[in-house]
Design an enzyme around this catalytic site. Structure first.
Site, mmCIF file in Angstrom:
data_model
loop_
_atom_site.group_PDB
_atom_site.id
_atom_site.type_symbol
_atom_site.label_atom_id
_atom_site.label_comp_id
_atom_site.label_asym_id
_atom_site.label_seq_id
_atom_site.Cartn_x
_atom_site.Cartn_y
_atom_site.Cartn_z
ATOM 1 N N GLY A 74 40.790 -65.992 58.772
ATOM 2 C CA GLY A 74 40.766 -66.093 60.228
ATOM 3 C C GLY A 74 41.122 -64.750 60.854
ATOM 4 N N THR A 75 42.061 -64.055 60.244
ATOM 5 C CA THR A 75 42.462 -62.738 60.741
ATOM 6 C C THR A 75 41.262 -61.808 60.801
ATOM 7 O OG1 THR A 75 44.657 -63.011 59.773
ATOM 8 C CG2 THR A 75 43.977 -60.755 60.265
ATOM 9 N N ALA A 202 39.347 -71.589 57.068
ATOM 10 C CA ALA A 202 39.172 -72.844 56.321
ATOM 11 C C ALA A 202 40.483 -73.473 55.859
ATOM 12 C CB ALA A 202 38.252 -72.600 55.122
ATOM 13 N N THR A 239 30.413 -59.155 48.940
ATOM 14 C CA THR A 239 29.786 -60.307 48.285
ATOM 15 C C THR A 239 30.440 -61.598 48.753
ATOM 16 O OG1 THR A 239 29.243 -58.952 46.395
ATOM 17 C CG2 THR A 239 29.289 -61.329 46.016
ATOM 18 N N CYS A 327 55.537 -65.813 61.124
ATOM 19 C CA CYS A 327 56.022 -65.767 59.752
ATOM 20 C C CYS A 327 54.956 -65.280 58.800
ATOM 21 C CB CYS A 327 56.490 -67.140 59.308
ATOM 22 S SG CYS A 327 58.110 -67.500 59.914
HETATM 23 N N1 PLP Z 1 44.911 -67.320 64.392
HETATM 24 C C1 PLP Z 1 45.772 -68.350 64.433
HETATM 25 C C2 PLP Z 1 45.948 -69.091 65.712
HETATM 26 C C3 PLP Z 1 46.468 -68.733 63.290
HETATM 27 O O1 PLP Z 1 47.326 -69.755 63.341
HETATM 28 C C4 PLP Z 1 46.281 -67.998 62.098
HETATM 29 C C5 PLP Z 1 47.062 -68.306 60.890
HETATM 30 O O2 PLP Z 1 48.224 -68.616 60.965
HETATM 31 C C6 PLP Z 1 45.344 -66.945 62.102
HETATM 32 C C7 PLP Z 1 44.680 -66.632 63.264
HETATM 33 C C8 PLP Z 1 45.062 -66.159 60.867
HETATM 34 O O3 PLP Z 1 44.326 -66.919 59.935
HETATM 35 P P1 PLP Z 1 44.301 -66.496 58.393
HETATM 36 O O4 PLP Z 1 45.579 -66.960 57.803
HETATM 37 O O5 PLP Z 1 43.130 -67.206 57.811
HETATM 38 O O6 PLP Z 1 44.132 -65.033 58.346
#
Ligand code: PLP
Length: 385
Positions: A74-75, A202, A239, A327
């Site tokens: 997600g980051t 995911a 990949t 955290c």
């Molecule tokens: N955005 C939000 C709102 C999240 O809660 C998180 C994870 O805690 C992230 C982004 C980052 O996701 P990832 O852990 O997949 O990098």
């Protein structure tokens, strides 16, 4: 305390991978263990599975397959959306974001600042709400991008994304939403939300860790953050993790199918938890209680309780919870979210985040443990009734 007796209330950090997802990944690994960019039969088999998962996720979001880009987290999806769109516009622009965004967004904005962009953070109110009028006032003629998260990961407040996106578009700005905390609970129709880019992860919805999803509306200018082999329509080289991506598609389908029922049931458990806490423990603030919010997150601040001691005590009592702080690296930095809502960052804020497998019995057990634990931490006696 035996492992069996532990209570996991940290679903917002990572939800357990679902058995159906593991099965889908096992099946995928039989056919897709090779490189989806290879032209031979083995590569084409992996490509077929990747295409299928992409189309499936697109369908679940109301998007076309070409609008779906896979990343490793997600980051990374947030970072690509933010830096990729602003860089594609090719100017030192102005960017607007809510003050309570996740660090994935805030640090991508830091990177833009270093490149000469100006960033305005829009304050939230004491309940963690983003006021559309205040948001609109922060937009300028040179605003290239606005970012507001769909639901906050610490306090669960939900933002009126469709309204905010419409305001941003009226001012000629793109709109990104970090929807990482949303899939288990909130509709994810990108057309209705009206956003340009949307990030998912995911492992927050029963899929594997290491798979992020970025929706990019067709025609949105975006450049790759990482140059390389040109995978993912040239937006994200590297990949693809086809097995993980297949698992993410299954997980998103399961999350979408159970969304309404889970919202109702888990919201009931969250309400029971908060009613019990407020009835048995003095000087507790339930954060974002007055905002539309996720049914799964209860953020409670316990006045006069040391944050690190509270977390440790919960862990010893068998409760896996998070502090109301970022955290990501396992440290206890004062939370920018609690600060933004005017909370007391010197006192403990505990985030109880519930998930599909949370039970009423677990919540009752938390309520049996917590009053004594807080009283002991406050030094106000061995326990309370
Ligand atoms: N955005 C939000 C709102 C999240 O809660 C998180 C994870 O805690 C992230 C982004 C980052 O996701 P990832 O852990 O997949 O990098």
């Amino acid at each position: 305390m035996s492992e069996r007796a532990r209570i996991y209330l940290d679903y917002a950090a990572t939800a357990p991978i679902k058995t159906e997802v593991i099965a889908a990944m096992q099946a995928a690994s039989n056919t897709a263990q090779f490189n989806a960019s290879s032209l031979h039969a083995e590569g084409r088999a992996a490509r077929a599975l990747l295409d299928e998962a992409r189309a499936h996720i697109g369908e679940l979001l109301g998007a076309s397959r070409k609008e779906i880009t896979f990343t490793a987290s997600g980051t990374e999806a947030d970072h690509l959306a933010i830096t990729g769109t602003v860089r594609a516009l090719g100017r030192s622009a102005h960017v607007v974001a809510a003050a309570i965004e996740h660090h994935a967004v805030l640090h991508a904005l830091d990177e833009l600042r270093e490149r000469g962009c100006e960033v305005t953070l829009v304050p939230v109110d004491a309940e963690g709400r983003v006021d559309p009028v205040r948001f609109g006032a922060a937009l300028r003629d040179d605003t290239a991008l606005a970012c507001v998260m769909y639901a906050n990961n610490e306090i669960g407040s939900i933002a009126p994304i469709a309204d905010l996106a419409a305001i941003a578009h009226e001012r000629g700005s793109l709109f990104h939403t970090d929807a990482v905390q949303a899939p288990n609970w909130l509709p994810l129709d990108v057309g209705r939300l009206g956003i340009d880019t949307l990030a998912l992860s995911a492992h927050k919805f029963g899929g594997p860790r290491g798979v992020g999803v970025l929706y990019v509306r067709a025609g949105t200018p975006i450049v790759a953050a990482i140059p390389g082999g040109g995978q993912e329509f040239g937006r994200r080289s590297g990949t693809e993790n086809v097995v993980g991506i297949a698992g993410a598609a299954t997980a998103l389908e399961l999350a979408a199918g159970a969304r309404e029922e889970n919202f109702r049931r888990i919201g009931g458990l969250r309400d029971r938890l908060e009613a019990g806490v407020l009835a048995t423990i003095p000087n507790v603030r339930v954060n974002a209680g007055g905002s539309p919010r996720l049914p799964s997150i209860s953020s409670c601040s316990f006045a006069g309780v040391d944050p690190a001691a509270a977390l440790m005590r919960c862990d010893l009592e068998g409760l896996a919870v998070s502090a109301g702080s970022a955290c990501t690296s396992g440290t206890l930095e004062p939370s920018h979210v609690i600060r933004a809502i005017g909370g007391d960052v010197a006192s403990a804020t505990l985030r109880f985040s519930l998930g599909e497998t949370t039970t009423a019995a677990e919540i009752e057990r938390v309520l049996a443990i917590l009053p004594n634990a807080v009283a002991a931490l406050r030094g106000t006696g061995a326990g309370v009734k």
